[in-house]
Design an enzyme around this catalytic site. Structure first.
Site, PDB file in Angstrom:
ATOM      1  N   PHE A 121      -6.123 -20.205 -29.298  1.00 59.52           N
ATOM      2  CA  PHE A 121      -5.373 -21.143 -28.455  1.00 59.52           C
ATOM      3  C   PHE A 121      -4.572 -22.062 -29.379  1.00 59.52           C
ATOM      4  O   PHE A 121      -5.146 -22.926 -30.047  1.00 59.52           O
ATOM      5  CB  PHE A 121      -6.419 -21.924 -27.650  1.00 59.52           C
ATOM      6  CG  PHE A 121      -5.932 -22.877 -26.613  1.00 59.52           C
ATOM      7  CD1 PHE A 121      -5.483 -22.420 -25.380  1.00 59.52           C
ATOM      8  CD2 PHE A 121      -5.986 -24.245 -26.835  1.00 59.52           C
ATOM      9  CE1 PHE A 121      -5.098 -23.314 -24.391  1.00 59.52           C
ATOM     10  CE2 PHE A 121      -5.601 -25.139 -25.853  1.00 59.52           C
ATOM     11  CZ  PHE A 121      -5.156 -24.680 -24.628  1.00 59.52           C
ATOM     12  N   GLY A 122      -3.276 -21.831 -29.455  1.00 59.35           N
ATOM     13  CA  GLY A 122      -2.444 -22.521 -30.456  1.00 59.35           C
ATOM     14  C   GLY A 122      -1.710 -23.724 -29.911  1.00 59.35           C
ATOM     15  O   GLY A 122      -0.530 -23.643 -29.563  1.00 59.35           O
ATOM     16  N   GLU A 125      -0.643 -28.874 -33.939  1.00 62.21           N
ATOM     17  CA  GLU A 125       0.291 -28.732 -35.064  1.00 62.21           C
ATOM     18  C   GLU A 125       0.089 -29.944 -35.974  1.00 62.21           C
ATOM     19  O   GLU A 125      -0.527 -30.935 -35.552  1.00 62.21           O
ATOM     20  CB  GLU A 125       1.741 -28.707 -34.547  1.00 62.21           C
ATOM     21  CG  GLU A 125       2.013 -27.557 -33.588  1.00 62.21           C
ATOM     22  CD  GLU A 125       3.480 -27.458 -33.155  1.00 62.21           C
ATOM     23  OE1 GLU A 125       4.317 -28.265 -33.636  1.00 62.21           O
ATOM     24  OE2 GLU A 125       3.770 -26.576 -32.342  1.00 62.21           O
ATOM     25  N   GLY A 129      -1.469 -33.594 -32.712  1.00 61.19           N
ATOM     26  CA  GLY A 129      -2.928 -33.526 -32.595  1.00 61.19           C
ATOM     27  C   GLY A 129      -3.309 -34.076 -31.221  1.00 61.19           C
ATOM     28  O   GLY A 129      -3.126 -33.406 -30.203  1.00 61.19           O
ATOM     29  N   GLN A 338     -33.947 -37.445 -38.395  1.00 62.91           N
ATOM     30  CA  GLN A 338     -34.821 -38.587 -38.738  1.00 62.91           C
ATOM     31  C   GLN A 338     -36.292 -38.223 -38.517  1.00 62.91           C
ATOM     32  O   GLN A 338     -37.146 -38.562 -39.342  1.00 62.91           O
ATOM     33  CB  GLN A 338     -34.418 -39.807 -37.876  1.00 62.91           C
ATOM     34  CG  GLN A 338     -34.995 -41.114 -38.366  1.00 62.91           C
ATOM     35  CD  GLN A 338     -34.464 -41.525 -39.734  1.00 62.91           C
ATOM     36  OE1 GLN A 338     -33.481 -40.989 -40.229  1.00 62.91           O
ATOM     37  NE2 GLN A 338     -35.144 -42.463 -40.380  1.00 62.91           N
ATOM     38  N   GLU A 365     -10.683 -29.910 -28.705  1.00 62.41           N
ATOM     39  CA  GLU A 365     -10.244 -29.922 -27.298  1.00 62.41           C
ATOM     40  C   GLU A 365     -10.084 -31.349 -26.783  1.00 62.41           C
ATOM     41  O   GLU A 365     -10.366 -31.653 -25.620  1.00 62.41           O
ATOM     42  CB  GLU A 365     -11.192 -29.084 -26.429  1.00 62.41           C
ATOM     43  CG  GLU A 365     -11.212 -27.635 -26.916  1.00 62.41           C
ATOM     44  CD  GLU A 365     -11.755 -26.644 -25.923  1.00 62.41           C
ATOM     45  OE1 GLU A 365     -11.787 -26.958 -24.732  1.00 62.41           O
ATOM     46  OE2 GLU A 365     -12.139 -25.545 -26.370  1.00 62.41           O
TER      47      GLU A 365
END
Ligand SMILES: Cc1cc2nc3c(=O)[nH]c(=O)nc-3n(C[C@H](O)[C@H](O)[C@H](O)COP(=O)(O)OP(=O)(O)OC[C@H]3O[C@@H](n4cnc5c(N)ncnc54)[C@H](O)[C@@H]3O)c2cc1C
Length: 387
Positions: A121-122, A125, A129, A338, A365
């Site tokens: 899924f492009g 860039e 963002g 922890q 996403e």
């Protein structure tokens, strides 16, 4: 009311398969930065690449809640496998089914469903963002072909030893004033001329999942590879991301669940001061908080899925599910470290891998901050003032 107990038999089946076929390889997947072919074959045999794809195209035709449980259980076994399935199901199969032409669906759906082809899924860039609509990649029609130029980065499922198909956002209207209304979505197979991979990202976690730059250099694809309407591609990508956020929430849930189970086991068996550390109230309170947060996150994730399955709006609820589940996953993994003490900081114990893996869920996403923007925008009735 949604009661996910009705899905528990289904979960048991999926969990058994993930424990048998994925979990034994999780440490090696992380150490070798690679999902072995045997695991890919087992996932394909289970039908999980095509969990939500229509049965007529080789899919399992599952609803979103079942799909989310599968992503959760795959992620409980290995985050790298979980994210691969999350992208394939939500960001590829879902928009292809919703927006693809008959020809596109016939060509790509069986390939995605079998896992023969990996979908990526492009959107992101270097200068797009969180501001995902600031697409600089362009596509210009030349006769019957689109000529694409530009760059994508941080793209998941860019598996170099595998055929891949990228859905990319491209600017098709050069008028900058049109903003996101000048962006289209286009289908670009990795063997298209001018399609090149750049750097493989050297990630903190999810090391078995391939994440790379993509360069389009006079890359040519047929005119018919446009996915959805011309100049409506950004909207298509946002619709896909709504669905994607349910699966990223599910992924965080699976990783958090794994961390909780490991912490419980350690609290029951590690003896200090003559007794298991789980007898100490400080540890018990941690476990109680971890388990409660996971249960709350689970309801958020499944109820967003149930809304989607019912055909009701779910943008806000999917953003809430991703925002909350990813935070819970990270907090639970942190507490699990922890509870393990020094061993939690050791690479031979899986909690440190889980912590590295789950951090992505607060970034990919759409970051947690962007989820809050989406949630608030869907609550506040404030219109943008026209200048
Ligand atoms: C492992 C991995 C896999 C990925 N896979 C894919 C993929 O398959 N396809 C794809 O297209 N992308 C992918 N991405 C990219 C991912 O979606 C982006 O990293 C993410 O959207 C954030 O963009 P950015 O990294 O440019 O951060 P930036 O946008 O530069 O954000 C930096 C910080 O500023 C904050 N910020 C920015 N804008 C705002 C605002 N308006 N309000 C409040 N805070 C703000 C952010 O929340 C963040 O904390 C992936 C990323 C990673 C790390």
């Amino acid at each position: 009311m949604l009661d996910y107990i009705v899905y528990e038999d289904f979960r048991a089946e999926v969990r058994a398969k993930a424990e048998e076929t994925i979990a034994p390889h999780a440490a090696a997947i992380d150490a070798d930065d690679h999902i072995p072919e045997g695991v890919m074959a087992d996932v394909s045999k289970a039908g999980w690449f095509g969990a939500t794809a229509p049965v007529e195209y080789g899919g399992l035709g599952w609803d979103t809640v079942r799909y989310a449980i599968m992503v959760e259980e795959a992620s409980r076994a290995s985050g790298s496998v979980g994210v691969m399935l999350a992208v394939q199901g939500s960001l590829m199969i879902y928009p292809l089914e919703k927006y693809g032409t008959d020809k596109q669906i016939k060509e790509y759906m069986p390939q995605f469903a079998s896992g023969e082809v990996m979908g990526s899924f492009g959107l992101t860039e270097p200068s797009a963002g969180s501001d995902a609509g600031n697409t600089k990649t362009t596509a210009v029609l030349d006769g019957d072909e689109w000529v694409i130029n530009g760059q994508k980065c941080f793209i998941t499922n860019t598996k170099r030893d595998w055929p891949t198909v990228n859905f990319a956002t491209v600017r098709t209207d050069p008028d900058k004033a049109k903003g996101v209304h000048g962006v289209s979505s286009i289908i670009v197979p990795s063997d298209a001329p001018g399609f090149n991979y750049g750097r493989k990202e050297n990630k903190m976690g999810l090391r078995g999942s391939d994440t790379s730059e993509i360069f389009f250099e006079d890359c040519r694809v047929p005119k018919e590879n446009l996915l959805g309407e011309l100049n409506e591609g950004f909207k298509l990508f946002m619709v896909a991301l709504d669905a994607g956020r349910i699966s990223i929430g599910a992924m965080a849930l699976g990783l958090g669940q794994a961390a909780l189970e490991l912490a419980v086991k350690h609290a029951e068996t590690r003896v200090q001061f003559g007794k298991p550390i789980g007898t100490k109230q400080a540890i018990q309170f941690k476990i109680a908080e971890m388990a409660t947060k996971i249960r709350a996150a689970r309801f958020l994730v499944y109820s967003a899925g149930a809304l989607k399955d019912a055909g009701r709006p779910y943008t806000k609820e999917a953003a809430m599910a991703k925002y909350y589940a990813s935070q819970v996953g990270r907090e639970v993994a942190y507490d699990a470290i922890q509870i393990h003490g020094g061993l939690g900081y050791d690479k031979s114990y899986p909690v440190e891998r889980i912590y590295r893996d789950v951090k992505l869920d607060e970034i990919g996403e759409g970051t947690s901050e962007i989820q809050k923007v989406v949630i608030a925008r869907n609550i506040l009735n404030i219109q943008k003032k026209k200048k």
